[in-house]
Design an enzyme around this catalytic site. Structure first.
Site, PDB file in Angstrom:
ATOM      1  N   GLU A 164     -10.677 -80.817  34.422  1.00  0.00           N
ATOM      2  CA  GLU A 164     -11.974 -80.160  34.626  1.00  0.00           C
ATOM      3  C   GLU A 164     -12.147 -79.721  36.078  1.00  0.00           C
ATOM      4  OE1 GLU A 164     -14.375 -83.354  32.972  1.00  0.00           O
ATOM      5  OE2 GLU A 164     -14.526 -84.253  34.977  1.00  0.00           O
ATOM      6  N   TYR A 201     -18.971 -74.287  45.597  1.00  0.00           N
ATOM      7  CA  TYR A 201     -19.983 -75.088  46.302  1.00  0.00           C
ATOM      8  C   TYR A 201     -20.570 -74.328  47.481  1.00  0.00           C
ATOM      9  CZ  TYR A 201     -17.477 -78.464  43.480  1.00  0.00           C
ATOM     10  OH  TYR A 201     -16.880 -79.099  42.428  1.00  0.00           O
ATOM     11  N   CYS A 229     -32.959 -74.552  62.154  1.00  0.00           N
ATOM     12  CA  CYS A 229     -33.340 -75.462  63.229  1.00  0.00           C
ATOM     13  C   CYS A 229     -32.695 -76.829  63.055  1.00  0.00           C
ATOM     14  CB  CYS A 229     -34.850 -75.592  63.287  1.00  0.00           C
ATOM     15  SG  CYS A 229     -35.586 -74.087  63.888  1.00  0.00           S
ATOM     16  N   GLU A 230     -31.408 -76.847  63.140  1.00  0.00           N
ATOM     17  CA  GLU A 230     -30.636 -78.089  63.067  1.00  0.00           C
ATOM     18  C   GLU A 230     -29.422 -77.892  63.969  1.00  0.00           C
ATOM     19  OE1 GLU A 230     -30.704 -80.876  60.787  1.00  0.00           O
ATOM     20  OE2 GLU A 230     -32.457 -80.233  59.625  1.00  0.00           O
ATOM     21  N   GLY A 269     -13.123 -77.396  39.321  1.00  0.00           N
ATOM     22  CA  GLY A 269     -14.158 -76.454  39.724  1.00  0.00           C
ATOM     23  C   GLY A 269     -13.617 -75.592  40.849  1.00  0.00           C
ATOM     24  N   ARG A 270     -13.485 -76.246  42.017  1.00  0.00           N
ATOM     25  CA  ARG A 270     -13.065 -75.554  43.236  1.00  0.00           C
ATOM     26  C   ARG A 270     -11.830 -74.679  43.052  1.00  0.00           C
ATOM     27  NH1 ARG A 270     -13.952 -77.974  48.055  1.00  0.00           N
ATOM     28  NH2 ARG A 270     -14.263 -79.911  46.920  1.00  0.00           N
ATOM     29  N   ARG A 285     -21.339 -76.541  53.400  1.00  0.00           N
ATOM     30  CA  ARG A 285     -20.132 -77.379  53.483  1.00  0.00           C
ATOM     31  C   ARG A 285     -19.718 -77.743  54.917  1.00  0.00           C
ATOM     32  NH1 ARG A 285     -15.574 -76.404  51.762  1.00  0.00           N
ATOM     33  NH2 ARG A 285     -15.286 -78.369  50.666  1.00  0.00           N
ATOM     34  N   TYR A 319     -19.756 -81.662  55.433  1.00  0.00           N
ATOM     35  CA  TYR A 319     -18.442 -82.332  55.372  1.00  0.00           C
ATOM     36  C   TYR A 319     -17.532 -81.952  56.526  1.00  0.00           C
ATOM     37  CZ  TYR A 319     -19.864 -81.781  50.415  1.00  0.00           C
ATOM     38  OH  TYR A 319     -20.533 -81.737  49.237  1.00  0.00           O
ATOM     39  N   GLY A 372     -10.792 -81.794  41.077  1.00  0.00           N
ATOM     40  CA  GLY A 372     -10.398 -82.254  42.407  1.00  0.00           C
ATOM     41  C   GLY A 372      -9.227 -81.521  43.002  1.00  0.00           C
TER      42      GLY A 372
HETATM   43  N1  LLP Z   1     -15.424 -83.367  37.313  1.00  0.00           N
HETATM   44  C1  LLP Z   1     -16.383 -84.149  37.800  1.00  0.00           C
HETATM   45  C2  LLP Z   1     -16.837 -85.283  37.039  1.00  0.00           C
HETATM   46  C3  LLP Z   1     -16.936 -83.879  39.064  1.00  0.00           C
HETATM   47  O1  LLP Z   1     -17.855 -84.681  39.553  1.00  0.00           O
HETATM   48  C4  LLP Z   1     -16.480 -82.775  39.790  1.00  0.00           C
HETATM   49  C5  LLP Z   1     -17.038 -82.459  41.117  1.00  0.00           C
HETATM   50  C6  LLP Z   1     -15.472 -81.966  39.236  1.00  0.00           C
HETATM   51  C7  LLP Z   1     -14.965 -82.301  37.995  1.00  0.00           C
HETATM   52  C8  LLP Z   1     -14.947 -80.753  39.910  1.00  0.00           C
HETATM   53  O2  LLP Z   1     -14.309 -81.079  41.122  1.00  0.00           O
HETATM   54  P1  LLP Z   1     -13.472 -79.946  41.909  1.00  0.00           P
HETATM   55  O3  LLP Z   1     -12.306 -79.540  41.056  1.00  0.00           O
HETATM   56  O4  LLP Z   1     -14.372 -78.813  42.182  1.00  0.00           O
HETATM   57  O5  LLP Z   1     -13.014 -80.607  43.151  1.00  0.00           O
HETATM   58  N2  LLP Z   1     -19.737 -80.222  47.137  1.00  0.00           N
HETATM   59  C9  LLP Z   1     -18.400 -80.732  47.384  1.00  0.00           C
HETATM   60  C10 LLP Z   1     -17.666 -81.040  46.107  1.00  0.00           C
HETATM   61  C11 LLP Z   1     -18.420 -82.001  45.200  1.00  0.00           C
HETATM   62  C12 LLP Z   1     -17.713 -82.208  43.909  1.00  0.00           C
HETATM   63  C13 LLP Z   1     -18.566 -82.872  42.920  1.00  0.00           C
HETATM   64  N3  LLP Z   1     -17.908 -83.144  41.703  1.00  0.00           N
HETATM   65  C14 LLP Z   1     -17.640 -79.736  48.236  1.00  0.00           C
HETATM   66  O6  LLP Z   1     -18.189 -78.691  48.565  1.00  0.00           O
HETATM   67  O7  LLP Z   1     -16.503 -79.980  48.618  1.00  0.00           O
END
Ligand code: LLP
Length: 865
Positions: A740, A845, A815-816, A742-743, A779, A783, A704
């Site tokens: 954990e 993402y 087409c949206e 991601g982004r 995205r 969002y 997150g």
């Molecule tokens: N851990 C769990 C259990 C998760 O569900 C997620 C993301 C992460 C870690 C990694 O989160 P991050 O550090 O990337 O924020 N598609 C959306 C984001 C969806 C995230 C889903 N879960 C976007 O483009 O903003």
């Protein structure tokens, strides 16, 4: 040399006139405007700090003699500090003050006497200031504001307000102006707060008086501008003490400024705006301590982007809820109740009504709402309705032009209020404000969250640099350094990549490694897992494995891809955190040796054999979600994720019955969380629960972490983030800490390259079309996410500055109607078919959510070193 006929009015408040060096600043600013600006200058000043309160105490009749002595002493001491001879400068003023103390009218506290007493503070400060500035060799004259500002009588005024809270005539008047201009000195100093009463005596402007005096003078002089010099940099998008991310509002129109001044910011008195608006005189709010900052400019220029400019909170609001007793809809009911408010001198602010109820709010800054007054009011109202007083409440107001056209962007705001008990909602018909009244206690902590939501939803158009200046945090700590994006130095390589075909994602491994190493350097964190849903590109997985990261997967597909890409990967480095996955996927994850996270009891109950004797991690729902958009918040009762806390004991018992051991405790409350305190709070809560469970070895605080998508957004302060975690770790050293993200690791390393297909103008709106849109990057459509967009084919096309730029909507071919990658983006005016556009920060993402809708091909992907 004749004096110029252009005026600039400067106003300085109490703190700006109470120290010698501040007078040096006043002198310097005035001279700069007179000499460099080729204008004449009128300086309006308040009394020295605290003096008006003392004079008020004298006017109230308390210890008059002692207080007058003390005041005279204070001003004598200040004249010595200014290097002036007190006797000769102050002699006449002190005589007047002593005479007032001995005046026969003092006994009855006659209003005209009170006004004269109150006026002395400004007369004293301006007398000292003019003498000091002249002693510095400046061409300064002094004038008595009462010779120039005339109080006017208004309907509905009582004896008190016609003397002590007056308004003044301010229509421009050539004769007045010519007379004023005949004063010989190029620069003039006068008093705020005071005016001439119709009977020739003194009148007082009341609260905010000095700002309003400056505005009157500005209007009467047709001034070039009125500058209000204060001790803050200007008006902000929220109170910066509560919301450090609040941004300086660089430019407002009069009506917006009026609303903001009325509903929150104490920077400028709301009364001072109307005279400048009437005279079409621009105003500027400037900071004496930071004179180089541009501050807030208020003028009649049309603001281009509709949007929320500020959010504010007012406390101490009293709601009076009136339930009809059969008289509702009867002619005169409202007149009856409002007459009673008038009787008690109460002015009503907001009104809400239904068939049987009328609720109004009383603002303490406009009213003297004491318990006695309310009791008396309630007793009177009880004659015509059933009354309930609800207090203390807080009014939270969104201000900005075009509120109605923004409602669809405010869904997160409504959702946030949906969790509180809202007593009253009011939307003004001038389309400028939307107010929610809730219990004061519920309002705590809400403003930073709402402000962040306004930014993320696009309702507060932060990317419009003509309106939103630097944040308070940036002003006080310096602008956070988000070095230049990697792609600015790789234009040629990127154009070559685009020539191989677009849409195409390009990832920069150096940026990826830099983010990974920044996280790896935090030794409070024991285990790092990359959430590969953000971007499962094999090269990225290999690079992160080499940096020591483990991986977090959500599906059998991700597990299979991971082990196929990294065949030698130790299963202990793999987490499996599914949501509503079928039984088979849990079995497969256990079979691969991954650590499985469960987030409900039902799975244990239905599939006991899958979990029997296993070690598990448990995902908790801590009762709230966070994140950049409602769709990525994964906590709270509306979200499908996590075991709610009230079921924790039942889960522990069920696990025990299966001989399954809860070895880890996990929470991930959302993605793109802007509040740096979020993770330490989650960590502390999980650790407290872990203590109760007894078998837990690892606390996983999820991902997150945010990235700065908006042009001026500050990057996450990783050091402060780590310090917060270290504080919790010190309390719970027995647990290993896991994250954990991601982004955070991949977003900034990726860009999406597109070719321009068509540039079209329709009904005044320019659109740049590209060969991919929401199919390649979902995205923005899903969002309202913001990604910076640059034109790589044109010089200056990556800076969005300078001449020759125009605002375009950047759209895709799908087409949206939602197929918009960016709204009103500044791009070179020459942008045309065949140009290469770059969409920034698209590594997370982006490709992971790309799709073949409309049977458009998936983007290509390149990795560069
Ligand atoms: N851990 C769990 C259990 C998760 O569900 C997620 C993301 C992460 C870690 C990694 O989160 P991050 O550090 O990337 O924020 N598609 C959306 C984001 C969806 C995230 C889903 N879960 C976007 O483009 O903003």
């Amino acid at each position: 040399m004749p004096l110029p006929d252009r005026w600039i009015v400067l106003k300085f408040g109490g703190t700006s006139v109470s120290r010698r060096e501040r007078w040096d600043t006043i002198g310097r600013l005035a001279r700069e405007r007179a000499e460099d600006g080729a204008a004449r200058v009128l300086v309006v000043v308040s009394a020295l700090s605290g003096v008006t309160n003392e004079l008020q105490a004298i006017a109230d009749g308390g210890a008059i003699g002692d207080r007058v002595d003390a005041l005279i002493e204070r001003h004598r001491a200040f004249s010595v500090e200014l290097g002036l001879e007190p006797g000769s400068v102050l002699g006449e003023r002190t005589t007047v003050l002593r005479a007032l103390a001995n005046d026969a009218r003092a006994a009855t506290r006659a209003l005209d006497w009170q006004a004269e007493v109150l006026a002395q503070g400004e007369l004293l400060s301006s007398t000292l200031g003019a003498a000091y500035l002249r002693a510095q060799g400046l061409d300064f004259g002094w004038c008595d504001a009462r010779e120039w500002l005339d109080a006017i009588a208004l309907p509905n005024q009582n004896a008190w307000s016609t003397r002590l809270s007056v308004s003044c005539r301010h229509e421009s008047d050539a004769a007045w102006r010519a007379r004023f201009a005949r004063q010989p000195a190029r620069m003039l100093l006068t008093q705020g707060f005071i005016a001439r009463h119709g009977d020739g005596g003194t009148a007082i402007l009341g609260r905010g008086g000095s700002d309003t005096s400056a505005a009157y003078f500005g209007a009467l002089l047709g001034a070039q501008r009125v500058e209000i010099w204060t001790d803050v940099p200007g008006m902000f998008s929220a109170n910066p003490r509560i919301v450090p991310e609040a941004r300086l509002l660089a430019r407002l129109d009069y009506a917006e400024a009026q609303e903001i001044a009325t509903t929150g910011a104490r920077v400028l008195h709301p009364r001072s705006i109307a005279p400048c608006r009437d005279g079409n005189v621009p105003m500027a709010i400037l900071d004496t301590a930071r004179p180089d900052l541009a501050g807030t400019r208020i003028d009649a220029s049309a603001t281009t982007v509709p949007g929320v400019k500020a959010i504010s909170r007012r406390n101490g609001i009293v709601l009076v809820s009136m339930e009809s007793i059969g008289m509702w809809q009867q002619v005169g009911f409202l007149a009856d109740i409002f007459e009673r408010f008038k009787r008690h001198g109460l002015s009503v602010d907001l009104i809400g009504s239904s068939e049987t109820n009328v609720t109004v709010s009383l603002d303490p800054s406009e009213n003297l709402v004491t318990g006695n007054v309310l009791e008396a009011l309630a007793a009177d109202l009880a004659e015509v309705c059933r009354v309930k007083v609800i207090a203390p409440c807080a009014a939270i107001t969104l201000v900005g032009r075009g509120m109605r056209s923004l409602l669809h962007r405010l869904s997160d705001i409504w959702a946030a209020f949906g969790r509180e008990r809202v007593h009253l909602i009011s939307q003004s018909s001038n389309d400028l404000n939307l107010t929610f009244v809730i219990d004061e206690a519920d309002a705590d902590g809400l403003l930073p969250q709402l402000h962040a939501e306004l930014v993320h939803s696009g309702a507060m158009p932060m990317h419009d640099a003509s309106v939103f200046g630097p944040s308070w945090h940036e002003i006080t700590h310096g602008r956070a350094q988000r070095g230049p994006a990697w792609w600015r130095g790789r234009r040629e390589a990127l154009l070559q990549a685009a020539a191989r075909g677009t849409p195409r994602y390009v990832y920069d491994l150096a940026t990826l490694r830099a983010r990974a190493r920044a996280l790896a350097a935090i030794d409070t964190i024991d285990r790092r897992f990359y959430a590969l849903k953000a971007n499962p590109h094999p090269t990225i997985l290999r690079a992160l494995e080499a940096e020591g990261f483990g991986f977090e997967c959500v599906s059998s597909g991700e597990l299979a891809h991971l082990f196929a890409t990294l065949p030698g990967l130790e299963p202990e480095r793999v987490l499996f955190t599914p949501s509503f996955a079928p039984r088979r996927e849990y079995e497969e994850a256990f079979a691969r040796g991954a650590t499985v996270t469960v987030d409900n009891i039902e799975a244990l109950q239905r599939w006991p054999d899958v979990f029997e004797g296993r070690g598990l991690w448990l995902r908790l729902d801590l009762g709230r979600g966070e994140g950049h958009h409602a769709k990525v918040r994964t906590g709270g009762s509306q979200a499908k994720f996590g075991l709610p806390l009230p079921r924790l004991d039942a889960f522990v018992a069920q696990a025990r019955a299966l001989d399954a051991r809860i070895a880890g405790l996990h929470a991930h409350l959302g993605s793109g969380v802007e509040l740096p305190s979020h993770w330490r709070e989650v960590y502390a809560e999980l650790a407290a629960h872990a203590d109760r469970i007894g078998t837990v070895a690892t606390i996983d605080i999820g991902g997150g972490l945010p990235v700065p998508y908006l042009p001026d957004a500050a990057p996450l302060d990783l050091e402060a983030w780590a310090r917060g975690l270290a504080e919790v770790k010190a309390l719970y050293p027995q647990y290993a800490l896991a994250v954990e993200p991601g982004r955070f690791l991949v977003a900034e390393c990726g860009v999406l390259l597109l070719h321009v297909t068509q540039v079209v103008e329709k009904d005044g709106m320019r659109r740049v079309g590209c060969d991919a849109g929401m199919n390649a990057l979902l995205r923005p459509a899903l969002y309202d996410a913001f990604h910076a967009i640059a034109n790589l084919s044109r010089p200056g096309g990556d800076t969005a500055q300078g001449d020759g730029v125009l605002a375009f909507d950047v759209v895709g071919p799908v087409c949206e109607s939602g197929d918009v990658l960016g709204r009103q983006r500044l791009l070179p005016a020459a942008t045309s078919e065949g140009d290469v556009l770059l969409v920034a920060d698209a590594g997370a993402y982006g490709m992971a959510m790309a799709n073949t809708y409309n049977l458009r091909a998936l983007p290509a992907e390149d990795v560069i070193e």
